[in-house]
Design a protein around this motif. Structure first.
Motif, PDB file in Angstrom:
ATOM      1  N   LEU A  99      72.868  25.164 153.183  1.00  7.37           N
ATOM      2  CA  LEU A  99      73.103  26.606 153.147  1.00  7.37           C
ATOM      3  C   LEU A  99      74.177  26.970 152.120  1.00  7.37           C
ATOM      4  O   LEU A  99      74.068  27.983 151.438  1.00  7.37           O
ATOM      5  CB  LEU A  99      73.545  27.098 154.539  1.00  7.37           C
ATOM      6  CG  LEU A  99      72.456  27.100 155.614  1.00  7.37           C
ATOM      7  CD1 LEU A  99      73.048  27.315 156.991  1.00  7.37           C
ATOM      8  CD2 LEU A  99      71.433  28.185 155.306  1.00  7.37           C
ATOM      9  N   GLN A 121      79.459  36.106 155.213  1.00  5.67           N
ATOM     10  CA  GLN A 121      78.037  36.299 154.910  1.00  5.67           C
ATOM     11  C   GLN A 121      77.127  35.706 155.974  1.00  5.67           C
ATOM     12  O   GLN A 121      76.014  36.169 156.178  1.00  5.67           O
ATOM     13  CB  GLN A 121      77.717  35.615 153.565  1.00  5.67           C
ATOM     14  CG  GLN A 121      78.412  36.256 152.384  1.00  5.67           C
ATOM     15  CD  GLN A 121      78.189  35.427 151.151  1.00  5.67           C
ATOM     16  OE1 GLN A 121      78.391  34.219 151.168  1.00  5.67           O
ATOM     17  NE2 GLN A 121      77.772  36.078 150.084  1.00  5.67           N
ATOM     18  N   LEU A 122      77.638  34.654 156.595  1.00  2.00           N
ATOM     19  CA  LEU A 122      76.763  33.919 157.499  1.00  2.00           C
ATOM     20  C   LEU A 122      77.576  33.374 158.678  1.00  2.00           C
ATOM     21  O   LEU A 122      78.659  32.825 158.482  1.00  2.00           O
ATOM     22  CB  LEU A 122      76.164  32.743 156.712  1.00  2.00           C
ATOM     23  CG  LEU A 122      75.089  31.903 157.385  1.00  2.00           C
ATOM     24  CD1 LEU A 122      73.822  32.694 157.575  1.00  2.00           C
ATOM     25  CD2 LEU A 122      74.793  30.674 156.526  1.00  2.00           C
ATOM     26  N   PHE A 173      75.663  30.393 149.944  1.00  2.00           N
ATOM     27  CA  PHE A 173      76.503  31.242 150.799  1.00  2.00           C
ATOM     28  C   PHE A 173      77.955  30.844 150.532  1.00  2.00           C
ATOM     29  O   PHE A 173      78.287  29.647 150.545  1.00  2.00           O
ATOM     30  CB  PHE A 173      76.168  31.040 152.277  1.00  2.00           C
ATOM     31  CG  PHE A 173      74.894  31.714 152.686  1.00  2.00           C
ATOM     32  CD1 PHE A 173      74.853  33.098 152.870  1.00  2.00           C
ATOM     33  CD2 PHE A 173      73.730  30.989 152.873  1.00  2.00           C
ATOM     34  CE1 PHE A 173      73.679  33.734 153.247  1.00  2.00           C
ATOM     35  CE2 PHE A 173      72.558  31.620 153.248  1.00  2.00           C
ATOM     36  CZ  PHE A 173      72.524  32.998 153.431  1.00  2.00           C
ATOM     37  N   VAL A 192      77.144  30.686 161.687  1.00  2.00           N
ATOM     38  CA  VAL A 192      76.249  29.615 162.134  1.00  2.00           C
ATOM     39  C   VAL A 192      76.653  29.180 163.541  1.00  2.00           C
ATOM     40  O   VAL A 192      77.823  28.881 163.784  1.00  2.00           O
ATOM     41  CB  VAL A 192      76.335  28.398 161.177  1.00  2.00           C
ATOM     42  CG1 VAL A 192      75.422  27.279 161.655  1.00  2.00           C
ATOM     43  CG2 VAL A 192      75.981  28.797 159.760  1.00  2.00           C
ATOM     44  N   VAL A 226      81.149  31.174 155.032  1.00  2.00           N
ATOM     45  CA  VAL A 226      80.357  30.842 156.214  1.00  2.00           C
ATOM     46  C   VAL A 226      81.294  30.521 157.379  1.00  2.00           C
ATOM     47  O   VAL A 226      82.231  29.732 157.230  1.00  2.00           O
ATOM     48  CB  VAL A 226      79.432  29.621 155.925  1.00  2.00           C
ATOM     49  CG1 VAL A 226      78.637  29.233 157.163  1.00  2.00           C
ATOM     50  CG2 VAL A 226      78.505  29.922 154.761  1.00  2.00           C
TER      51      VAL A 226
END
Ligand code: ATP
Length: 567
Positions: free
Chosen positions: A473, A550-551, A479, A553, A482
């Motif tokens: 990722l 942005q992300l 990205f 997880v 994260v």
């Protein structure tokens, strides 16, 4: 008369005490067996005739009949009784219990056809003193209790609904004239020209309760406590900071008037930062008490010793519960007797920490006991009770509780611990929809809402390839910021070491392994974009506001839906 045998505490005393009853039961049993034998003898010729005429079905019937009751000593309906037969056995017992006049009618066959019994007429394995046919009382049945549908109080079931989007239904700052022009100016100076829907709903409601000044609530009535359930990032912090600051703006004497309690140091720090921004250039002072500084240093920010006692140095106190209790106990001159607002942020987690008894301590400190009351004081302080003409004849200084959470519990039992007064709920979620997705509180799905614009993806992969998925990722999908959650600090540390060893990614971990200073520095670097991958336990899952992530997880799936929402 029906015979009852309660299947509880059946010990030796029960046998001793029931000697007389035992005698009666035996006599009854003997009568029953006698009748059963007579019937059996009457039936035998007919059975032999039937057996001759029928084929395979007859063979089955000729097999010795299994005793219908109490195999292996298990009473009907007891956990030891055969599974498939239990319900039937219960039914039989009920009928026996209710047909007083014909005790032998329903059960005589079974008694007669059963295995050899002892001279007392007891089936093998049955404890002496247990009546042969008895209605069993007490939790032996395995039938599922029907699920009780929750009944919520009306304030929980019918909240004031507010939009959750932070891009739609925005309200221009000038459209809420209740907010002081100076505050509006300050908002604009910080780049806020529109209120988010939650703010547009909550700010006027809160300001309304302080319209006659913060010392006495409107008309002398105790104002309603407010609860706000809105997704993370919906602007809840400003929803209480603006009205609290505005209400206290014209206070004459510095006293602790607002207390904000949060579950973690990081959150407390974040909220105190926002208070500092909006109290800047006002006489109001904000103190942060979280244990990051020494107790003495914090005491110096709260009170000052003077010739005639103590002087309060903070109007707004932002605290974590443990440290707050330390100051209530150990800081001379620290008084909450003038407290007007008690803000409980991340309320569901704060409710979970109720065992620390921080709330009763705060309430105790805010409402002096009757003996300590000054009868000549202009303003009285009394815990809210039923409103009567007498109760509002003397002006009261209210204590208003304000609850904020992304996942406010709907469990009335938990909310009851907060002692809310005529609460009013603002919610972006749906009202109760049914018993689905139950989490650890018994809370159900359907009431949690996610921030608008958030999309969810699921990546199926094996345990071995999980770290590679993370690297993919960042390195392949580019990205750059994260936030990766694991379920334990060990898992965080292991993944951190693995990614670090792989190289090519700026990575850091955030968990209780790191000290407060280190955690603060890591968050700052992550905010500044110096860290690409922040691997964290749920320590950052609540309320930590980092711009530009942005992300997110879920490296380890969270155990509860509520945790997923916070992450
Ligand atoms: N009206 C507004 N206009 C623009 N930005 C805003 C507005 N209100 C709040 N923000 C910003 O939105 C971000 C999220 O706000 P805030 O931290 O208050 O959300 P929250 O609902 O308290 O979330 P959490 O439950 O995670 O604490 C902050 O960076 C804040 O500065």
């Amino acid at each position: 008369m029906a015979l009852f045998h309660v299947a509880r505490y059946a010990g030796p005393e029960a046998a001793g005490a029931g000697a007389e009853a035992d005698g009666r039961a035996r006599a009854l049993l003997e009568r029953l067996q006698c009748r059963a034998r007579e019937r059996q003898q009457q039936k035998q010729p007919q059975q032999q005739e039937a057996a001759r005429t029928s084929g395979a079905a007859g063979r089955r019937r000729r097999r010795p009949r299994r005793p219908r009751r109490r195999e292996g000593g298990g009473a009907p309906g007891s956990p030891h009784a055969p599974r498939g037969k239990r319900r039937k056995a219960d039914g039989e017992d009920e009928s026996a219990g209710s047909s007083e006049g014909a005790p032998g009618e329903s059960g005589a066959d079974a008694e007669g056809a059963g295995p050899p019994e002892d001279p007392g007429g007891r089936p093998p394995g049955e404890a002496p003193g247990t009546p042969a046919r008895a209605l069993l009382l007490g939790g032996c049945g395995r039938s599922r209790a029907p699920k009780v549908q929750p009944f919520l109080p009306s304030w929980l079931a019918e909240p004031s609904c507010v939009g959750k989007s932070v891009t739609e239904d925005l309200v221009p700052v000038e459209d809420i004239p209740e907010v002081h022009p100076d505050m509006q100016k300050k908002l604009r100076a910080h780049g806020i020209s529109f209120y988010f829907p939650v703010q547009a709903a909550v700010i006027p409601a809160l300001l309304e309760s302080t319209a006659d000044g913060f010392l006495v609530a409107r008309g002398g009535y105790q104002p309603s406590d407010l609860c706000v359930s809105a997704p993370t990032g919906s602007g809840k912090t400003l929803a209480f900071v603006i009205p609290v600051v505005q209400a206290l703006l014209h206070r004459a004497v510095c006293q602790v008037r607002a207390l904000v309690v949060l579950p973690t140091k990081e959150l407390a720090q974040q909220v105190s930062k926002v208070f500092n921004i909006y109290t800047d250039a006002t006489p109001l002072r904000v103190a942060l008490i979280t244990g990051q500084k020494s107790l003495i240093k914090e005491q110096e920010s709260l009170v000052q010793k003077t010739a005639d006692g103590f002087r309060c140095l903070a109007d707004v106190v932002v605290a974590t519960p443990g440290r707050l209790v330390d100051h209530i106990d150990q800081t001379p001159g620290f008084s909450l007797q003038h407290l007007r607002f008690l803000v409980i942020d991340e309320a569901d987690r704060m409710i979970d920490s109720m065992h620390q008894s921080w709330l009763p301590r705060v309430v105790e400190a805010a409402f002096p006991s009757d003996g300590a009351k000054d009868p000549f004081a202009l303003l009285q302080r009394r815990q809210p009770r039923a409103t009567t003409a007498a109760s509002i004849s003397c002006p009261q200084m209210p204590l208003q509780k304000l609850l904020f959470s992304a996942t406010l519990t709907q469990n009335p039992e938990k909310l009851q611990q907060l002692g809310l007064y005529r609460p009013r709920l603002f919610s972006t979620g749906l009202t109760y929809r049914g018993p689905r997705d139950t989490d650890e509180d018994g809370d159900s799905g359907g009431k949690y809402t996610f921030p608008a614009g958030l999309s969810h993806h699921y990546v199926p992969c094996s345990l071995r390839t999980k770290p590679l998925a993370i690297l993919h990722l960042i390195l392949e999908k580019n990205f750059s910021r994260v936030l990766c959650f694991t379920n334990s600090r060990e898992n965080s540390h292991r993944l951190f070491l693995l990614v670090q060893a792989f190289g090519g990614v700026t990575v850091a971990e955030f968990s209780s392994r790191c000290g407060p200073g280190q955690r603060k520095a890591v968050l700052k670097q992550f905010e500044q974009g110096k860290i690409q991958l922040l691997i964290s336990t749920d320590a950052t899952a609540r309320g930590i506001d980092v711009q530009g992530v942005q992300l997110v997880v879920n490296y380890d799936a969270p155990q509860y839906l509520r945790t997923y929402v916070h992450r």
